[in-house]
Motif scaffolding. Sequence first.
Motif, mmCIF file in Angstrom:
data_model
loop_
_atom_site.group_PDB
_atom_site.id
_atom_site.type_symbol
_atom_site.label_atom_id
_atom_site.label_comp_id
_atom_site.label_asym_id
_atom_site.label_seq_id
_atom_site.Cartn_x
_atom_site.Cartn_y
_atom_site.Cartn_z
ATOM 1 N N LEU A 126 20.327 30.563 -31.207
ATOM 2 C CA LEU A 126 20.411 31.607 -32.212
ATOM 3 C C LEU A 126 19.034 32.232 -32.301
ATOM 4 C CD1 LEU A 126 22.418 29.698 -34.950
ATOM 5 C CD2 LEU A 126 23.306 31.318 -33.288
ATOM 6 N N SER A 127 18.903 33.474 -31.796
ATOM 7 C CA SER A 127 17.622 34.148 -31.659
ATOM 8 C C SER A 127 16.644 33.231 -30.935
ATOM 9 C CB SER A 127 17.087 34.593 -33.024
ATOM 10 O OG SER A 127 16.858 33.485 -33.865
ATOM 11 N N ASP A 128 15.663 32.660 -31.659
ATOM 12 C CA ASP A 128 14.665 31.826 -30.986
ATOM 13 C C ASP A 128 14.927 30.345 -31.226
ATOM 14 O OD1 ASP A 128 11.900 31.160 -33.161
ATOM 15 O OD2 ASP A 128 13.939 31.680 -33.737
ATOM 16 N N LEU A 129 16.134 29.994 -31.661
ATOM 17 C CA LEU A 129 16.396 28.619 -32.070
ATOM 18 C C LEU A 129 17.305 27.894 -31.092
ATOM 19 C CD1 LEU A 129 15.957 26.549 -34.398
ATOM 20 C CD2 LEU A 129 18.105 27.399 -35.368
ATOM 21 N N LEU A 130 16.840 26.715 -30.654
ATOM 22 C CA LEU A 130 17.679 25.818 -29.872
ATOM 23 C C LEU A 130 18.131 24.696 -30.802
ATOM 24 C CD1 LEU A 130 15.609 25.379 -26.579
ATOM 25 C CD2 LEU A 130 17.792 26.518 -26.764
ATOM 26 N N GLU A 131 19.439 24.473 -30.883
ATOM 27 C CA GLU A 131 19.967 23.398 -31.717
ATOM 28 C C GLU A 131 20.714 22.411 -30.835
ATOM 29 O OE1 GLU A 131 22.214 24.670 -35.040
ATOM 30 O OE2 GLU A 131 20.742 26.128 -35.713
#
Length: 229
Positions: A126-131
């Motif tokens: 999500l945009s710059d997020l890795l989950e």
Amino acid sequence: MSSTILIVDDEPKIVEVLTLYLKADGFHVLTASTGLQAVEFAESYPIGLIVLDLMLPDLTGEEVCRKIRGFSRVPILMLTAKSTEADRVAGLSIGADDYLVKPFSPRELTARVRAILRRIGDHKVLSDLLEIGALHISLEAKTVKKDGSLLELTPNEYRLLVTLARYPGRIWSRDELVSEVLGIDFAGIDRTIDTHIKNLRQKIEDDPREPAYIKTVYKLGYRLDLPER
């Protein structure tokens, strides 16, 4: 999760139609007409999902699925003309995530693809997020949180985790990780990466002796897995 879908089918018309619909739905598409080519692509590219026909000219779809499951947990949607319950159970038991019987609507296939990707949404971008499970990696802030708590990682540990997290299921050799994390000009020994892996596990794993995230692949290297629910 990669937005690339790999279509594995030797019927050009089916490939053409599925490519058209998947691209219209916002996906990137790779195509393979043989089982061996499919396995090669799955090893070489960040694939988000594989649409796999069971009838191929060289290997069966079941054989392809088993080979891919040997190194990756990428979701697999099987296509087949076999419609019995036993056939479906057999396909799912060897590692497929879903099963679609021919003939089918291309719209149904794209809906199935979306549904599978939602189900395995433990890892998403999500945009710059890795989950990934309980881990939240901010690529912009260069921070990692686990269950909301900030983890204190060294720069090398952070780069190592991001490298693995971008391609869950991909097996990385020590040499590849040295090049990605420490730089191609690094003059030390490749076992240095083992120390970074050990230290990283101490920080991200609930039990470093039984890691849920970073797995050792005997004689090959390391991979990052999505933790089981």
